[in-house]
Design a protein around this motif. Structure first.
Motif, PDB file in Angstrom:
ATOM      1  N   ARG A  26       0.851  -1.181   0.000  1.00  0.00           N
ATOM      2  CA  ARG A  26       0.000   0.000   0.000  1.00  0.00           C
ATOM      3  C   ARG A  26       0.895   1.242   0.000  1.00  0.00           C
ATOM      4  N   GLU A  27       0.527   2.215  -0.819  1.00  0.00           N
ATOM      5  CA  GLU A  27       1.330   3.420  -0.925  1.00  0.00           C
ATOM      6  C   GLU A  27       0.465   4.667  -0.805  1.00  0.00           C
ATOM      7  N   LEU A  28       1.081   5.730  -0.319  1.00  0.00           N
ATOM      8  CA  LEU A  28       0.390   7.001  -0.211  1.00  0.00           C
ATOM      9  C   LEU A  28       0.221   7.614  -1.606  1.00  0.00           C
ATOM     10  N   VAL A  29      -0.998   8.048  -1.888  1.00  0.00           N
ATOM     11  CA  VAL A  29      -1.259   8.741  -3.146  1.00  0.00           C
ATOM     12  C   VAL A  29      -1.237  10.250  -2.917  1.00  0.00           C
ATOM     13  N   ALA A  30      -2.018  10.707  -1.962  1.00  0.00           N
ATOM     14  CA  ALA A  30      -2.089  12.139  -1.666  1.00  0.00           C
ATOM     15  C   ALA A  30      -2.644  12.337  -0.274  1.00  0.00           C
ATOM     16  N   ALA A  31      -2.259  13.443   0.351  1.00  0.00           N
ATOM     17  CA  ALA A  31      -2.728  13.757   1.694  1.00  0.00           C
ATOM     18  C   ALA A  31      -2.971  15.250   1.809  1.00  0.00           C
ATOM     19  N   ILE A  32      -3.844  15.611   2.755  1.00  0.00           N
ATOM     20  CA  ILE A  32      -4.136  17.021   2.985  1.00  0.00           C
ATOM     21  C   ILE A  32      -4.292  17.242   4.476  1.00  0.00           C
ATOM     22  N   THR A  33      -3.647  18.282   4.995  1.00  0.00           N
ATOM     23  CA  THR A  33      -3.728  18.570   6.424  1.00  0.00           C
ATOM     24  C   THR A  33      -4.993  19.372   6.727  1.00  0.00           C
ATOM     25  N   GLY A  34      -5.227  19.584   8.008  1.00  0.00           N
ATOM     26  CA  GLY A  34      -6.371  20.392   8.396  1.00  0.00           C
ATOM     27  C   GLY A  34      -6.287  21.823   7.869  1.00  0.00           C
ATOM     28  N   GLY A  35      -5.069  22.287   7.662  1.00  0.00           N
ATOM     29  CA  GLY A  35      -4.859  23.635   7.149  1.00  0.00           C
ATOM     30  C   GLY A  35      -4.845  23.710   5.644  1.00  0.00           C
ATOM     31  N   GLY A  36      -5.043  22.571   4.983  1.00  0.00           N
ATOM     32  CA  GLY A  36      -5.127  22.579   3.531  1.00  0.00           C
ATOM     33  C   GLY A  36      -3.828  22.350   2.793  1.00  0.00           C
ATOM     34  N   ILE A  37      -2.780  21.997   3.515  1.00  0.00           N
ATOM     35  CA  ILE A  37      -1.499  21.722   2.855  1.00  0.00           C
ATOM     36  C   ILE A  37      -1.547  20.310   2.279  1.00  0.00           C
ATOM     37  N   THR A  38      -1.161  20.198   1.026  1.00  0.00           N
ATOM     38  CA  THR A  38      -1.259  18.915   0.344  1.00  0.00           C
ATOM     39  C   THR A  38       0.116  18.361  -0.011  1.00  0.00           C
ATOM     40  N   THR A  39       0.172  17.049  -0.057  1.00  0.00           N
ATOM     41  CA  THR A  39       1.329  16.340  -0.570  1.00  0.00           C
ATOM     42  C   THR A  39       0.811  15.243  -1.482  1.00  0.00           C
ATOM     43  N   SER A  40       1.640  14.826  -2.424  1.00  0.00           N
ATOM     44  CA  SER A  40       1.233  13.749  -3.315  1.00  0.00           C
ATOM     45  C   SER A  40       2.448  12.991  -3.806  1.00  0.00           C
ATOM     46  N   ALA A  41       2.185  11.766  -4.221  1.00  0.00           N
ATOM     47  CA  ALA A  41       3.247  10.938  -4.770  1.00  0.00           C
ATOM     48  C   ALA A  41       3.724  11.525  -6.093  1.00  0.00           C
ATOM     49  N   ASP A  42       4.984  11.349  -6.378  1.00  0.00           N
ATOM     50  CA  ASP A  42       5.536  11.871  -7.634  1.00  0.00           C
ATOM     51  C   ASP A  42       4.798  11.306  -8.842  1.00  0.00           C
ATOM     52  N   SER A  43       4.357  10.069  -8.732  1.00  0.00           N
ATOM     53  CA  SER A  43       3.721   9.398  -9.868  1.00  0.00           C
ATOM     54  C   SER A  43       2.370  10.004 -10.237  1.00  0.00           C
ATOM     55  N   VAL A  44       1.772  10.781  -9.338  1.00  0.00           N
ATOM     56  CA  VAL A  44       0.451  11.353  -9.623  1.00  0.00           C
ATOM     57  C   VAL A  44       0.469  12.870  -9.690  1.00  0.00           C
ATOM     58  N   LYS A  45       1.610  13.470  -9.425  1.00  0.00           N
ATOM     59  CA  LYS A  45       1.687  14.938  -9.454  1.00  0.00           C
ATOM     60  C   LYS A  45       1.263  15.477 -10.811  1.00  0.00           C
ATOM     61  N   GLY A  46       0.445  16.507 -10.774  1.00  0.00           N
ATOM     62  CA  GLY A  46      -0.045  17.116 -12.004  1.00  0.00           C
ATOM     63  C   GLY A  46      -1.260  16.424 -12.589  1.00  0.00           C
ATOM     64  N   ARG A  47      -1.607  15.262 -12.046  1.00  0.00           N
ATOM     65  CA  ARG A  47      -2.768  14.524 -12.552  1.00  0.00           C
ATOM     66  C   ARG A  47      -3.870  14.367 -11.499  1.00  0.00           C
ATOM     67  N   PHE A  48      -3.486  14.162 -10.254  1.00  0.00           N
ATOM     68  CA  PHE A  48      -4.446  13.943  -9.167  1.00  0.00           C
ATOM     69  C   PHE A  48      -4.480  15.163  -8.255  1.00  0.00           C
ATOM     70  N   THR A  49      -5.668  15.464  -7.746  1.00  0.00           N
ATOM     71  CA  THR A  49      -5.836  16.580  -6.818  1.00  0.00           C
ATOM     72  C   THR A  49      -6.665  16.127  -5.629  1.00  0.00           C
ATOM     73  N   ILE A  50      -6.171  16.405  -4.438  1.00  0.00           N
ATOM     74  CA  ILE A  50      -6.920  16.079  -3.224  1.00  0.00           C
ATOM     75  C   ILE A  50      -7.523  17.352  -2.656  1.00  0.00           C
ATOM     76  N   VAL A  51      -8.783  17.243  -2.271  1.00  0.00           N
ATOM     77  CA  VAL A  51      -9.526  18.391  -1.732  1.00  0.00           C
ATOM     78  C   VAL A  51     -10.367  17.889  -0.562  1.00  0.00           C
ATOM     79  N   ARG A  52     -10.532  18.714   0.446  1.00  0.00           N
ATOM     80  CA  ARG A  52     -11.384  18.327   1.566  1.00  0.00           C
ATOM     81  C   ARG A  52     -12.463  19.369   1.799  1.00  0.00           C
ATOM     82  N   GLU A  53     -13.565  18.875   2.331  1.00  0.00           N
ATOM     83  CA  GLU A  53     -14.685  19.739   2.687  1.00  0.00           C
ATOM     84  C   GLU A  53     -14.952  19.511   4.158  1.00  0.00           C
ATOM     85  N   ASN A  54     -14.412  20.387   4.995  1.00  0.00           N
ATOM     86  CA  ASN A  54     -14.430  20.151   6.439  1.00  0.00           C
ATOM     87  C   ASN A  54     -15.837  20.089   7.017  1.00  0.00           C
TER      88      ASN A  54
END
Length: 115
Positions: free
Chosen positions: A45-73
């Protein structure tokens, strides 16, 4: 009892798009990090993307520019918009939510990308 309900997986052709949704319900308070992981057959299992409570996002290199993570608190919901999908994106996608000292997992949703 906390539940994470995932939806939006399916079969799509290469180059297509899907949007995954994960909604947390139940006695869950103080959600901080929300993330999507994936696991392909025979792989870890691998991390694809994550988002903190403050909206800071990280993503795997393999999905950068293609995948977007968004949250609705307000809805305790996290989304993963996946564009330009590739066959190597085929996997079971899992939602992960951290609240306090606990981490919760969804049941997984299958994403299959055909070439």
């Amino acid at each position: 009892q906390v539940q994470l309900v995932e939806s939006g997986g399916g079969l799509v052709q290469a180059g297509g798009s899907l949007r995954l949704t994960c909604a947390a319900s139940g006695s869950i308070f103080g959600i901080s990090r929300m993330a999507w992981y994936r696991q392909a057959p025979g792989k870890q299992r691998e991390l694809v993307a994550a988002i903190t409570g403050g909206g800071i996002t990280t993503s795997a290199d393999s999905v950068k520019g293609r995948f977007t993570i968004v949250r609705e608190n307000a809805k305790n919901t996290v989304y993963l918009q996946m564009n330009s999908l590739k066959p190597e994106d085929t996997a079971v996608y899992y939602c992960n939510v951290q609240a306090g000292l606990r981490a919760y997992w969804g049941q997984g949703t299958q994403v299959t990308v055909s070439s």
